[in-house]
Design a protein around this motif. Sequence first.
Motif, PDB file in Angstrom:
ATOM      1  N   TRP A  54       0.866  -1.077  -0.034  1.00 40.28           N
ATOM      2  CA  TRP A  54      -0.099  -0.047  -0.028  1.00 40.28           C
ATOM      3  C   TRP A  54       0.820   1.218   0.005  1.00 40.28           C
ATOM      4  CZ3 TRP A  54       0.237   3.462   3.972  1.00 40.28           C
ATOM      5  CH2 TRP A  54      -0.683   4.495   3.827  1.00 40.28           C
ATOM      6  N   ALA A  55       1.893   1.344   0.808  1.00 36.25           N
ATOM      7  CA  ALA A  55       2.769   2.607   0.938  1.00 36.25           C
ATOM      8  C   ALA A  55       3.732   2.632  -0.394  1.00 36.25           C
ATOM      9  CB  ALA A  55       3.718   2.098   2.026  1.00 36.25           C
ATOM     10  N   ALA A  56       4.234   1.551  -0.933  1.00 37.51           N
ATOM     11  CA  ALA A  56       4.763   1.905  -2.045  1.00 37.51           C
ATOM     12  C   ALA A  56       3.987   2.152  -3.266  1.00 37.51           C
ATOM     13  CB  ALA A  56       5.346   0.485  -2.745  1.00 37.51           C
ATOM     14  N   SER A  57       2.691   1.694  -3.451  1.00 41.34           N
ATOM     15  CA  SER A  57       1.599   2.074  -4.363  1.00 41.34           C
ATOM     16  C   SER A  57       1.367   3.575  -4.173  1.00 41.34           C
ATOM     17  CB  SER A  57       0.395   1.432  -4.411  1.00 41.34           C
ATOM     18  OG  SER A  57       0.604   0.087  -4.222  1.00 41.34           O
ATOM     19  N   GLN A  58       1.177   4.045  -2.909  1.00 40.88           N
ATOM     20  CA  GLN A  58       0.894   5.549  -2.805  1.00 40.88           C
ATOM     21  C   GLN A  58       1.940   6.477  -3.170  1.00 40.88           C
ATOM     22  OE1 GLN A  58      -1.725   7.301  -1.290  1.00 40.88           O
ATOM     23  NE2 GLN A  58      -3.106   5.774  -1.274  1.00 40.88           N
ATOM     24  N   ILE A  59       3.235   6.207  -2.772  1.00 43.58           N
ATOM     25  CA  ILE A  59       4.307   6.924  -3.025  1.00 43.58           C
ATOM     26  C   ILE A  59       4.630   7.013  -4.768  1.00 43.58           C
ATOM     27  CG2 ILE A  59       6.901   7.077  -2.736  1.00 43.58           C
ATOM     28  CD1 ILE A  59       6.621   5.676  -0.106  1.00 43.58           C
ATOM     29  N   VAL A  60       4.603   5.916  -5.334  1.00 47.13           N
ATOM     30  CA  VAL A  60       4.763   5.709  -6.954  1.00 47.13           C
ATOM     31  C   VAL A  60       3.603   6.606  -7.466  1.00 47.13           C
ATOM     32  CG1 VAL A  60       4.703   4.451  -8.843  1.00 47.13           C
ATOM     33  CG2 VAL A  60       6.063   3.537  -6.860  1.00 47.13           C
ATOM     34  N   GLU A  61       2.368   6.569  -7.306  1.00 50.33           N
ATOM     35  CA  GLU A  61       1.216   6.895  -7.622  1.00 50.33           C
ATOM     36  C   GLU A  61       1.533   8.627  -7.572  1.00 50.33           C
ATOM     37  OE1 GLU A  61      -2.584   7.527  -9.586  1.00 50.33           O
ATOM     38  OE2 GLU A  61      -1.221   5.731  -9.322  1.00 50.33           O
ATOM     39  N   ALA A  62       1.825   9.204  -6.363  1.00 56.69           N
ATOM     40  CA  ALA A  62       1.875  10.607  -6.169  1.00 56.69           C
ATOM     41  C   ALA A  62       3.161  11.087  -6.947  1.00 56.69           C
ATOM     42  CB  ALA A  62       2.123  10.854  -4.663  1.00 56.69           C
ATOM     43  N   ARG A  63       4.157  10.276  -6.755  1.00 61.34           N
ATOM     44  CA  ARG A  63       5.378  10.797  -7.611  1.00 61.34           C
ATOM     45  C   ARG A  63       5.304  10.936  -9.099  1.00 61.34           C
ATOM     46  NH1 ARG A  63       9.541   6.177  -8.768  1.00 61.34           N
ATOM     47  NH2 ARG A  63       7.878   6.020 -10.506  1.00 61.34           N
ATOM     48  N   ASP A  64       4.680  10.059  -9.978  1.00 65.65           N
ATOM     49  CA  ASP A  64       4.169  10.069 -11.217  1.00 65.65           C
ATOM     50  C   ASP A  64       3.289  10.928 -11.535  1.00 65.65           C
ATOM     51  OD1 ASP A  64       5.840   7.681 -11.582  1.00 65.65           O
ATOM     52  OD2 ASP A  64       4.018   6.386 -11.748  1.00 65.65           O
ATOM     53  N   LYS A  65       2.384  11.660 -10.442  1.00 67.03           N
ATOM     54  CA  LYS A  65       1.787  12.912 -10.855  1.00 67.03           C
ATOM     55  C   LYS A  65       2.490  14.159 -10.332  1.00 67.03           C
ATOM     56  CE  LYS A  65      -2.823  10.507 -10.341  1.00 67.03           C
ATOM     57  NZ  LYS A  65      -4.029  10.392  -9.633  1.00 67.03           N
ATOM     58  N   TYR A  96      12.325   3.260   1.418  1.00 72.85           N
ATOM     59  CA  TYR A  96      11.787   4.317   0.596  1.00 72.85           C
ATOM     60  C   TYR A  96      12.659   4.720  -0.767  1.00 72.85           C
ATOM     61  CZ  TYR A  96      10.539   9.267  -0.299  1.00 72.85           C
ATOM     62  OH  TYR A  96       9.901  10.404  -0.864  1.00 72.85           O
ATOM     63  N   ALA A  97      14.115   4.628  -0.530  1.00 71.33           N
ATOM     64  CA  ALA A  97      14.701   4.578  -1.808  1.00 71.33           C
ATOM     65  C   ALA A  97      14.427   3.526  -2.777  1.00 71.33           C
ATOM     66  CB  ALA A  97      16.222   4.301  -1.161  1.00 71.33           C
ATOM     67  N   GLY A  98      14.397   2.164  -2.465  1.00 73.00           N
ATOM     68  CA  GLY A  98      13.925   1.317  -3.344  1.00 73.00           C
ATOM     69  C   GLY A  98      12.752   1.591  -4.147  1.00 73.00           C
ATOM     70  N   VAL A  99      11.512   2.321  -3.465  1.00 69.52           N
ATOM     71  CA  VAL A  99      10.370   2.449  -4.055  1.00 69.52           C
ATOM     72  C   VAL A  99      10.673   3.679  -5.136  1.00 69.52           C
ATOM     73  CG1 VAL A  99       8.111   3.576  -3.423  1.00 69.52           C
ATOM     74  CG2 VAL A  99       8.801   1.836  -1.970  1.00 69.52           C
ATOM     75  N   LEU A 100      11.310   4.460  -4.892  1.00 65.54           N
ATOM     76  CA  LEU A 100      11.666   5.500  -5.767  1.00 65.54           C
ATOM     77  C   LEU A 100      12.417   5.165  -6.942  1.00 65.54           C
ATOM     78  CD1 LEU A 100      12.272   8.640  -3.304  1.00 65.54           C
ATOM     79  CD2 LEU A 100      10.030   8.089  -4.732  1.00 65.54           C
ATOM     80  N   ASP A 101      12.964   4.049  -6.987  1.00 64.25           N
ATOM     81  CA  ASP A 101      13.682   3.485  -8.158  1.00 64.25           C
ATOM     82  C   ASP A 101      12.712   2.948  -9.193  1.00 64.25           C
ATOM     83  OD1 ASP A 101      15.265   2.321 -10.194  1.00 64.25           O
ATOM     84  OD2 ASP A 101      17.042   2.095  -8.695  1.00 64.25           O
ATOM     85  N   ASN A 102      12.527   3.475 -10.216  1.00 61.42           N
ATOM     86  CA  ASN A 102      11.497   2.688 -11.147  1.00 61.42           C
ATOM     87  C   ASN A 102      11.914   1.574 -11.382  1.00 61.42           C
ATOM     88  OD1 ASN A 102       9.341   4.403 -11.791  1.00 61.42           O
ATOM     89  ND2 ASN A 102      10.208   5.561 -13.343  1.00 61.42           N
ATOM     90  N   ALA A 103      13.165   1.024 -11.460  1.00 67.10           N
ATOM     91  CA  ALA A 103      13.586  -0.262 -12.060  1.00 67.10           C
ATOM     92  C   ALA A 103      13.474  -1.138 -10.953  1.00 67.10           C
ATOM     93  CB  ALA A 103      15.000  -0.134 -12.453  1.00 67.10           C
ATOM     94  N   LEU A 104      13.063  -0.923  -9.745  1.00 68.52           N
ATOM     95  CA  LEU A 104      12.859  -1.799  -8.464  1.00 68.52           C
ATOM     96  C   LEU A 104      11.428  -2.064  -8.201  1.00 68.52           C
ATOM     97  CD1 LEU A 104      15.735  -0.764  -6.279  1.00 68.52           C
ATOM     98  CD2 LEU A 104      15.859  -2.617  -7.950  1.00 68.52           C
TER      99      LEU A 104
END
Length: 286
Positions: free
Chosen positions: A77-88, A174-182
């Motif tokens: 859930w946390a990873a999904s929230q972070i990626v969604e917000a970052r992409d926006k 958090y650093a892993g979530v921000l890396d698109n490749a991961l």
Amino acid sequence: MTTHRTYQGQQLELFQARGGDIAARDAQDLMSWPFFSLAKSRRVRPIDFKMGDVAIRVEATAEHGMATIWDADILIWAASQIVEARDKGLRTSRFMSATPYEILTFINRDDSARSYERLKAALDRLQSTTVVTSIRQPSERRRHRFSWIAEWKERLDDKGRPLGIEMILPDWFYAGVLDNALILTIDDAYFDLTGGLERWLYRLVRKHGGRQTWGWSFDLQHLHLKSGSLSPFRRFRFEVRAIVARQPLVGYRLAMSIDPDGRERLTFRPVSPEKAASKRMQRVAP
């Protein structure tokens, strides 16, 4: 509500989770290696794993036990929230806030009082479980130590009713979530899987098999080692065979085969989107 926190010398700005239809994303490091207990019973015995240059030790407390693969839904859930917000184009932070309803709805659980108590117990296990790993460290001799959740607290109204949950995620995650490749998108049907081993297998299959036409395969001895399971190999093999018979993994077809040297092997390959949709409908049918 606290909007900023100082943690270990860092000034963290609060990231407020968002509701709505958000794709489920998982961290590949967590999908590949044995970081969680696969059992619903309390596990205190550590996971001590080493393969090549990858070293992982997961330690639990007697009070709470080890974080389980069901507890890891909160990290998805946390990873999904972070990626969604970052992409926006929105600012994110490892200091997060959400309502219990937002978390429970995302991971396909009801918002009953019992589910809320289970959510808090999961947060306790994630906070008290300690991980030491060489993964994503610049030197083979370096190790990163962290808990899945550095801190968490619940906010209550003046009548003691829950208003929300605040948590601080570890830098490593958090650093892993921000890396698109991961990061990989996973099927929402993952949250419907009830067995710890079948959940682990889905994540492993999604990571290694992905969308490759010919899929992937692992010999069972290797799978057993990689799972971190406390089950003896004979029991592990029996459970894998039962999963192959049930075919519960949406999007993939599992099969068993025998190598020329006699070793058993689990193979998996993606199925067509139409077959995956049909299996998904079968899972939700009354």
